[in-house]
Design a protein around this motif. Sequence first.
Motif, PDB file in Angstrom:
ATOM      1  N   LEU A 104       3.223   6.988   3.385  1.00 12.11           N
ATOM      2  CA  LEU A 104       4.360   6.185   2.942  1.00 12.11           C
ATOM      3  C   LEU A 104       4.952   6.679   1.625  1.00 12.11           C
TER       4      LEU A 104
ATOM      5  N   VAL B  23       0.833  -1.180   0.000  1.00  7.77           N
ATOM      6  CA  VAL B  23       0.000   0.000   0.000  1.00  7.77           C
ATOM      7  C   VAL B  23       0.872   1.237   0.000  1.00  7.77           C
TER       8      VAL B  23
ATOM      9  N   ALA C  80      -1.496   0.943  -3.335  1.00 10.20           N
ATOM     10  CA  ALA C  80      -2.329   0.162  -2.435  1.00 10.20           C
ATOM     11  C   ALA C  80      -2.843  -1.153  -2.954  1.00 10.20           C
TER      12      ALA C  80
ATOM     13  N   GLN D 251       7.992  -2.374   4.095  1.00  9.52           N
ATOM     14  CA  GLN D 251       6.573  -2.622   4.332  1.00  9.52           C
ATOM     15  C   GLN D 251       6.282  -4.103   4.184  1.00  9.52           C
TER      16      GLN D 251
ATOM     17  N   VAL E 237       3.149   3.490   9.669  1.00  8.91           N
ATOM     18  CA  VAL E 237       1.716   3.262   9.454  1.00  8.91           C
ATOM     19  C   VAL E 237       1.410   1.794   9.690  1.00  8.91           C
TER      20      VAL E 237
ATOM     21  N   ALA F 186      -7.264   0.519   3.631  1.00 10.16           N
ATOM     22  CA  ALA F 186      -7.026   1.856   3.097  1.00 10.16           C
ATOM     23  C   ALA F 186      -8.197   2.289   2.230  1.00 10.16           C
TER      24      ALA F 186
ATOM     25  N   PHE G 242      -2.128   5.593   5.007  1.00 11.58           N
ATOM     26  CA  PHE G 242      -1.103   4.964   4.177  1.00 11.58           C
ATOM     27  C   PHE G 242      -0.554   5.902   3.101  1.00 11.58           C
TER      28      PHE G 242
ATOM     29  N   GLY H  60      -1.509   6.195  11.351  1.00 10.62           N
ATOM     30  CA  GLY H  60      -0.184   6.545  10.858  1.00 10.62           C
ATOM     31  C   GLY H  60       0.152   8.002  11.106  1.00 10.62           C
TER      32      GLY H  60
ATOM     33  N   SER I 273      -6.914   1.685  10.631  1.00 10.19           N
ATOM     34  CA  SER I 273      -5.528   2.018  10.307  1.00 10.19           C
ATOM     35  C   SER I 273      -5.132   3.296  11.025  1.00 10.19           C
TER      36      SER I 273
END
Length: 698
Positions: free
Chosen positions: A137, A5, A28, A388, A436, A40, A134, A454, A452
Amino acid sequence: MEVAVALPVVALAAPAPATLDAVQVQAARVHAVDDFDLPASITTQDVDAHGNGRGVLVSEALGGVPGLLARERQNLAQDTQLSIRGFGARSTFGVRGVRLLVDGVPATMPDGQGQLSHFNLLGAERIDVLRGPFSALYGNSSGGVVQLWSADGQAGDPWRLRASAGSDNSRSLGLQLRGLAGAMRYNVAASDYRADGWRRHSAARRQSLNARLGFEMAPGQRLDLLFNVLDAPRAQDPLGLDRTQVREDPRQATAVASLYDTRKSVRQAQAGAVYTLQRSRQTWRLMAYAGQRTVAQFLAIPPAAQANALHAGGVIDLDGGYGGVDARWAWHGTLAARPLELVIGANADRQRQHRSGHENFVGDVLGVRGRLRRDQRDRVGNVDSFAQAWWQFAPRWSLLAGARHSRVDFRSDDRYIAAGNPDDSGRRQYTATTPVAGLVFRAGQDLRLYASAGRGFETPTFNELGYRADGGAGLALDLSPATSRTLELGAKWRTRAGTRLDLSLFHTDTDDELAVASNSGGRSSYRNIGATRRRGMELGWRQPIGEAQHLQLAWTWLQASVREGYLTCSGLPAPCTAPRNPVAPGTALPGVPRQLLQARWDWRPDRWQLAAETVAAGATTSTDLGDGRAPGYALVNLEAARQWHTASGPLRLFARVDNVLDRRYIGSVIVNDGNRRYYEPGPDRSWTLGLEWQWSPH
């Protein structure tokens, strides 16, 4: 297919395939896992080859994405206004706070400033939009991610010619060549768009060429070559209007726009290469790109304001190159007998820019390039590393987690040193680590629940570092990066009949948000204002009705506000040289409507296509104080098309009418404009009529 992702990761394949499938960098997705099973908010917009609009501006293809606001400004000198969940809404030109990519190549510079102008819709297949934690990232200034993907050429693909004409003497012409020639997959699209503009002094021309060439070099190996050229030689800038001017004549340009002939020209050329190697459970990917961009912009700054020895003039000249590399390794295997995907990589990007400023007058003649007032060499670069992993640790549970470490370096060398204007050289480095993580629970065959969280960060751009808030010489090196913390809860529902329902709740707290500190003499300086909050709800719904009809709905509720009070320069008196107006906690952030609704009905019986859509937006404030306000609006648009089969190939006639009810509305706002000209009116009823012809080259 990809591995992670929010990281452009390549496909992982079974051992030694005979040929390598088309590799695309995409937000993603994990190998063999649909985005339905990822924690996500992701929306993929197909760029319809049978679109019925001009097919030129990216805002045409972004309707129906929850959380995303893309506003065409009727001003090609300033490009589309783009924001995601309120990030990027303060930008007065270009895009900042949202990460942009084209075919995996960054369209956002290392400092966080990006451009949409070279997004070529004619050759595009789809646009991916990623929202939520996400996004971080992708590194600096990733409040969201927008990626455009060119279609991969296939055997038998038709070539096509597309032409349209419409209101305000707008016309476009485009040619796309796509297919397979030996071992090369090709997609080459060229377009020319020009218009007189709905508002006076807003004529523009834009030419674009985009090419993607893919070569199957050997089993498990592929090389993609990417080329893009943009030429926008002269785009007039009508500037914003105040409330009285909007009431009198929304089509007018501000008087100083004609007096100083405000305008902008842009030329850009870039090339990139992506090499992919697949071996058993491993995939290696190397991407490199380089480009050159020149910008010249003439502003409406009066000569009196330029008398200050520290003033940089009323003409901006930017000329420089940029480029970068990205290398990553991906592995597909198991952990505790459960599927595991892992990616590790690093990237570096650089931009070198010669920034000069000139007076916009010579004697009594205005709107021309005059005496030099600024001469500096700016450099900005980033070095990032990331890792990741996705792991399905139980039959109904999966985990996606990662982190990215970023270092962004700014350096400016001043070459213009004169009496009253000392050496303004300086440098600053910013570093951040953005972790995340997200969990997905498979609640049923058709239902997924996820959570989620982050962190993200956003450095100042070179434009925001350019002027100190105290009016002194040198860069604003005291600015800190804004840091954010995001939580998201979501649900996704899919049915075999094609129904798709996505719901997400999000909460983002930001510290050290960047905002205007002073606005005087045509220049804005910035400072960190403290804490803000963005929270809301997004709903996306797609519903097929039988075989020929389709409904799409996107609704966003967003409350973006100040958490801690501060002083600002918005409001009176203007110009403002020092913050003096208090902004109370709870005040809405400017440029962000509370609600946004987009709905579309599409019906394709036999050779016909009929569509109706509505766009409704809530009121939008235009200043930190909330004293400037553009009212909400609702618009209705209609489309129709008819296709004929000929001996030479399909021929299609299409038409579109925007703002059918001929409503008056403010299409976009210029946040915290120093002259209180906040408003950019949207057009009244307008039309587009076009033809598209497809034929086989074989």
